[in-house]
Every structure is written in structure tokens, then in C-alpha cells.
Scaffold this motif. Structure first.
Motif, PDB file in Angstrom:
ATOM      1  N   UNK A  21       3.316  -0.259 -12.964  1.00 41.69           N
ATOM      2  CA  UNK A  21       4.171  -1.420 -13.227  1.00 41.69           C
ATOM      3  C   UNK A  21       3.969  -2.484 -12.150  1.00 41.69           C
ATOM      4  N   UNK A  22       3.947  -2.056 -10.880  1.00 38.63           N
ATOM      5  CA  UNK A  22       3.791  -3.005  -9.768  1.00 38.63           C
ATOM      6  C   UNK A  22       2.445  -3.710  -9.824  1.00 38.63           C
ATOM      7  N   UNK A  23       1.369  -2.945 -10.056  1.00 45.32           N
ATOM      8  CA  UNK A  23       0.054  -3.595 -10.072  1.00 45.32           C
ATOM      9  C   UNK A  23      -0.075  -4.549 -11.260  1.00 45.32           C
ATOM     10  N   UNK A  24       0.596  -4.234 -12.385  1.00 45.77           N
ATOM     11  CA  UNK A  24       0.576  -5.145 -13.532  1.00 45.77           C
ATOM     12  C   UNK A  24       1.286  -6.459 -13.193  1.00 45.77           C
ATOM     13  N   UNK A  25       2.391  -6.358 -12.448  1.00 41.34           N
ATOM     14  CA  UNK A  25       3.137  -7.558 -12.051  1.00 41.34           C
ATOM     15  C   UNK A  25       2.343  -8.416 -11.076  1.00 41.34           C
ATOM     16  N   UNK A  26       1.576  -7.766 -10.203  1.00 40.45           N
ATOM     17  CA  UNK A  26       0.808  -8.489  -9.188  1.00 40.45           C
ATOM     18  C   UNK A  26      -0.421  -9.183  -9.763  1.00 40.45           C
ATOM     19  N   UNK A  27      -1.048  -8.563 -10.740  1.00 38.91           N
ATOM     20  CA  UNK A  27      -2.312  -9.091 -11.249  1.00 38.91           C
ATOM     21  C   UNK A  27      -3.476  -8.516 -10.440  1.00 38.91           C
ATOM     22  N   UNK A  28      -4.633  -9.121 -10.587  1.00 45.84           N
ATOM     23  CA  UNK A  28      -5.844  -8.582  -9.960  1.00 45.84           C
ATOM     24  C   UNK A  28      -5.767  -8.661  -8.439  1.00 45.84           C
ATOM     25  N   UNK A  29      -5.871  -7.506  -7.792  1.00 44.52           N
ATOM     26  CA  UNK A  29      -5.834  -7.469  -6.331  1.00 44.52           C
ATOM     27  C   UNK A  29      -7.180  -7.897  -5.764  1.00 44.52           C
ATOM     28  N   UNK A  30      -7.119  -8.706  -4.699  1.00 43.04           N
ATOM     29  CA  UNK A  30      -8.337  -9.196  -4.055  1.00 43.04           C
ATOM     30  C   UNK A  30      -8.444  -8.732  -2.600  1.00 43.04           C
ATOM     31  N   UNK A  31      -7.344  -8.211  -2.036  1.00 48.25           N
ATOM     32  CA  UNK A  31      -7.354  -7.765  -0.641  1.00 48.25           C
ATOM     33  C   UNK A  31      -6.223  -6.780  -0.413  1.00 48.25           C
ATOM     34  N   UNK A  32      -6.491  -5.749   0.390  1.00 48.44           N
ATOM     35  CA  UNK A  32      -5.462  -4.781   0.785  1.00 48.44           C
ATOM     36  C   UNK A  32      -5.555  -4.610   2.296  1.00 48.44           C
ATOM     37  N   UNK A  33      -4.450  -4.865   2.996  1.00 44.52           N
ATOM     38  CA  UNK A  33      -4.383  -4.646   4.444  1.00 44.52           C
ATOM     39  C   UNK A  33      -3.736  -3.287   4.673  1.00 44.52           C
ATOM     40  N   UNK A  34      -4.541  -2.330   5.136  1.00 46.14           N
ATOM     41  CA  UNK A  34      -4.094  -0.943   5.270  1.00 46.14           C
ATOM     42  C   UNK A  34      -3.502  -0.670   6.652  1.00 46.14           C
ATOM     43  N   UNK A  35      -2.642   0.354   6.749  1.00 47.70           N
ATOM     44  CA  UNK A  35      -2.081   0.710   8.059  1.00 47.70           C
ATOM     45  C   UNK A  35      -3.100   1.495   8.886  1.00 47.70           C
ATOM     46  N   UNK A  36      -2.925   1.477  10.199  1.00 44.40           N
ATOM     47  CA  UNK A  36      -3.796   2.235  11.093  1.00 44.40           C
ATOM     48  C   UNK A  36      -3.363   3.692  11.130  1.00 44.40           C
ATOM     49  N   UNK A  37      -4.348   4.587  11.180  1.00 47.20           N
ATOM     50  CA  UNK A  37      -4.060   6.008  11.338  1.00 47.20           C
ATOM     51  C   UNK A  37      -3.312   6.208  12.652  1.00 47.20           C
ATOM     52  N   UNK A  38      -2.268   7.033  12.618  1.00 50.95           N
ATOM     53  CA  UNK A  38      -1.464   7.291  13.802  1.00 50.95           C
ATOM     54  C   UNK A  38      -0.242   6.401  13.919  1.00 50.95           C
ATOM     55  N   UNK A  39      -0.154   5.366  13.083  1.00 55.90           N
ATOM     56  CA  UNK A  39       0.993   4.453  13.134  1.00 55.90           C
ATOM     57  C   UNK A  39       2.250   5.155  12.639  1.00 55.90           C
ATOM     58  N   UNK A  40       3.330   5.009  13.395  1.00 46.98           N
ATOM     59  CA  UNK A  40       4.618   5.551  12.958  1.00 46.98           C
ATOM     60  C   UNK A  40       5.325   4.522  12.096  1.00 46.98           C
ATOM     61  N   UNK A  41       5.826   4.980  10.962  1.00 52.35           N
ATOM     62  CA  UNK A  41       6.548   4.105  10.044  1.00 52.35           C
ATOM     63  C   UNK A  41       7.963   4.615   9.860  1.00 52.35           C
ATOM     64  N   UNK A  42       8.894   3.701   9.793  1.00 44.20           N
ATOM     65  CA  UNK A  42      10.269   4.032   9.437  1.00 44.20           C
ATOM     66  C   UNK A  42      10.507   3.565   8.018  1.00 44.20           C
ATOM     67  N   UNK A  43      11.381   4.267   7.319  1.00 48.84           N
ATOM     68  CA  UNK A  43      11.713   3.894   5.946  1.00 48.84           C
ATOM     69  C   UNK A  43      12.062   2.410   5.891  1.00 48.84           C
TER      70      UNK A  43
END
Length: 122
Positions: free
Chosen positions: A27-49
Motif C-alpha cells: 500500500x505504501x509503495x503504491x502511494x509513493x509511486x516509483x522509487x528513485x532513491x533509498x537512504x539506508x541506515x548504517x549497520x550498528x545504528x541504534x534506533x528507538x521506536x
């Protein structure tokens, strides 16, 4: 066996043991349309909800993808750096965004199952 959960912000996470694979829903990707770039997180990064974990850019707009639970990034889907459209063609499969080791599995209790998510977007 893996269990899949969904958020109100249209992320999915597939949990096996204490590791979750995270992506955005069809559903989300349909709303966004064609993706042209993804900025990924770094391995080891701590994330909070609720933290911004990934930024996806489409021909329409840039959108944040949030961490659905607390944890540490163990892997990012580097394939998306050269092929961001994989999220469009396989959002809940090979188009996953990152994997994380869960810090607090009780946070999964606040997420939706597939039936509840389908009702949410319905």
C-alpha cells in the motif's frame, strides 16, 4: 517460524527470534509511486521506536520510514542502493529495507496483524 506485524505508518516487520526484517507495505509503495532513491541506515545504528530509519524518494516526494520498535540495525539491504525500484516490485519480499535486533519484544504487542492492517487501510 516468522511472524509479520504492521504499523499505522505502513511499515511491516517480519520477526524471527529476536531479529526483525523491516520494509514498507505494498500500500505504501503504491502511494509513493516509483522509487528513485533509498537512504539506508548504517549497520550498528541504534534506533528507538518512531525514529526516522530510512528515507525513500519517489518521483512524487520524499518520505520517512520509521523504526517500528527499538533495536540495533544489523543489516541494510544494499541492493536498494543500485535498484531502489525493487521496493516497488517486491515491497514485502526482496525489497526489504533493514534488519534489526530487537531491544524490547513487548513493543510488538502494540502492532497490528495482517487482518487489522487491511482493515486500517480498507
Amino acid at each position: 517460524m516468522a511472524t509479520t506485524y504492521y504499523t499505522e505508518d505502513h511499515e511491516w516487520l517480519r520477526v524471527e527470534g529476536d531479529v526483525a526484517t523491516v520494509g514498507i507495505t505494498d500500500y505504501a509503495q503504491e502511494q509513493l509511486g516509483d522509487l528513485v532513491f533509498v537512504e539506508l541506515p548504517e549497520t550498528g545504528k541504534s534506533l528507538s521506536k518512531g525514529d526516522t530509519a530510512v528515507v525513500v524518494e519517489s518521483v512524487k516526494a520524499a518520505s520517512d520510514v520509521y523504526a517500528p520498535v527499538d533495536g540495533e540495525v544489523t543489516e541494510a539491504n544494499e541492493t536498494l542502493s543500485s535498484d531502489p525500484a525493487l521496493v516497488n516490485s517486491a515491497a514485502t519480499g526482496d525489497g526489504w529495507l533493514w534488519k534489526m535486533k530487537l531491544s524490547d519484544k513487548s513493543q510488538l504487542d502494540g502492532l497490528m496483524d495482517e487482518a487489522a492492517y487491511n482493515a486500517h487501510i480498507g
